[in-house]
Scaffold this active site. Sequence first.
Site, short mmCIF file in Angstrom:
data_model
loop_
_atom_site.label_atom_id
_atom_site.label_comp_id
_atom_site.label_asym_id
_atom_site.label_seq_id
_atom_site.Cartn_x
_atom_site.Cartn_y
_atom_site.Cartn_z
N ILE A 31 0.73 -1.22 -0.26
CA ILE A 31 0.06 0.08 -0.03
C ILE A 31 0.73 1.29 -0.03
O ILE A 31 0.19 2.37 -0.34
CB ILE A 31 -0.99 0.10 1.20
CG1 ILE A 31 -2.21 0.84 1.00
CG2 ILE A 31 -0.35 0.27 2.37
CD1 ILE A 31 -3.23 0.64 2.28
N GLY A 92 11.88 -2.29 12.45
CA GLY A 92 10.81 -1.63 11.57
C GLY A 92 9.64 -2.52 11.11
O GLY A 92 8.77 -2.00 10.48
N HIS A 99 5.82 -12.10 6.06
CA HIS A 99 5.91 -11.65 4.62
C HIS A 99 7.09 -11.47 4.22
O HIS A 99 7.96 -11.01 4.88
CB HIS A 99 4.85 -10.32 4.48
CG HIS A 99 5.26 -9.19 5.50
ND1 HIS A 99 4.92 -9.26 6.85
CD2 HIS A 99 5.90 -8.07 5.16
CE1 HIS A 99 5.29 -8.29 7.19
NE2 HIS A 99 6.00 -7.45 6.34
N HIS A 101 8.93 -8.97 1.40
CA HIS A 101 8.96 -7.95 0.32
C HIS A 101 9.81 -8.07 -1.06
O HIS A 101 10.75 -8.31 -1.05
CB HIS A 101 9.72 -6.79 1.12
CG HIS A 101 8.94 -6.12 2.24
ND1 HIS A 101 8.15 -4.99 2.29
CD2 HIS A 101 9.04 -6.66 3.40
CE1 HIS A 101 7.72 -4.72 3.51
NE2 HIS A 101 8.20 -5.81 4.31
P1 5GP Z 1 6.79 -4.75 7.64
O1 5GP Z 1 7.33 -3.31 7.97
O2 5GP Z 1 5.91 -5.54 8.86
O3 5GP Z 1 7.96 -5.60 7.21
O4 5GP Z 1 5.93 -4.40 6.44
C1 5GP Z 1 4.33 -4.20 6.33
C2 5GP Z 1 4.38 -3.67 4.89
O5 5GP Z 1 2.85 -3.80 4.78
C3 5GP Z 1 4.61 -2.15 4.87
O6 5GP Z 1 5.30 -2.10 3.65
C4 5GP Z 1 3.27 -1.57 4.60
O7 5GP Z 1 3.34 -0.51 3.75
C5 5GP Z 1 2.34 -2.78 4.11
N1 5GP Z 1 0.97 -2.82 4.44
C6 5GP Z 1 0.38 -2.26 5.82
N2 5GP Z 1 -0.88 -2.29 5.57
C7 5GP Z 1 -1.44 -2.78 4.20
C8 5GP Z 1 -2.47 -3.01 3.82
O8 5GP Z 1 -3.46 -2.74 4.38
N3 5GP Z 1 -2.61 -3.12 2.43
C9 5GP Z 1 -1.21 -3.62 1.85
N4 5GP Z 1 -1.54 -3.84 0.66
N5 5GP Z 1 0.13 -3.32 2.44
C10 5GP Z 1 -0.28 -3.18 3.54
#
Ligand code: 5GP
Length: 119
Positions: A31, A92, A99, A101
């Site tokens: 997102i 972060g 997940h 990236h």
């Molecule tokens: P983290 O920082 O936990 O590795 O990554 C979480 C990711 O999820 C972030 O890059 C954030 O932008 C993405 N994200 C959070 N909420 C949503 C959502 O509701 N939809 C989508 N498509 N991505 C999300």
Amino acid sequence: MSDTIFAKIISGEIPSEFIYEDEHCVAINDINPQAPVHVLVIPRKPITQLSAAQAEDQALLGHLLLAANTVAKQLGVDEAYRLLINNGEGVGMTVYHLHLHILAGRTMAEAQLAQGLDA
Ligand code: 5GP
């Protein structure tokens, strides 16, 4: 424990476009993209983070890597892409459902510059 946003996306409670899905995982566009291509590959199994994965998850973890490559091919970026897994708040991590990236379209140095970080 309440469901994370990704569990809700996977269950369909929160509508989202799956750009790829199979029996074990789904892929969605991030997102808040940090690169021209920024996709998240999310296992259907709600493992909170990589450090919580168990030996029984070995095949699933391998599957996620292969699925990420399939998605990269589908998006035409399989020549050059980066995979990133955040594990823990200190780096972060914000969503506690494992997940990967997939990032493509710019280098790590360019990404750091955009965030104002030194290489
Ligand atoms: P983290 O920082 O936990 O590795 O990554 C979480 C990711 O999820 C972030 O890059 C954030 O932008 C993405 N994200 C959070 N909420 C949503 C959502 O509701 N939809 C989508 N498509 N991505 C999300």
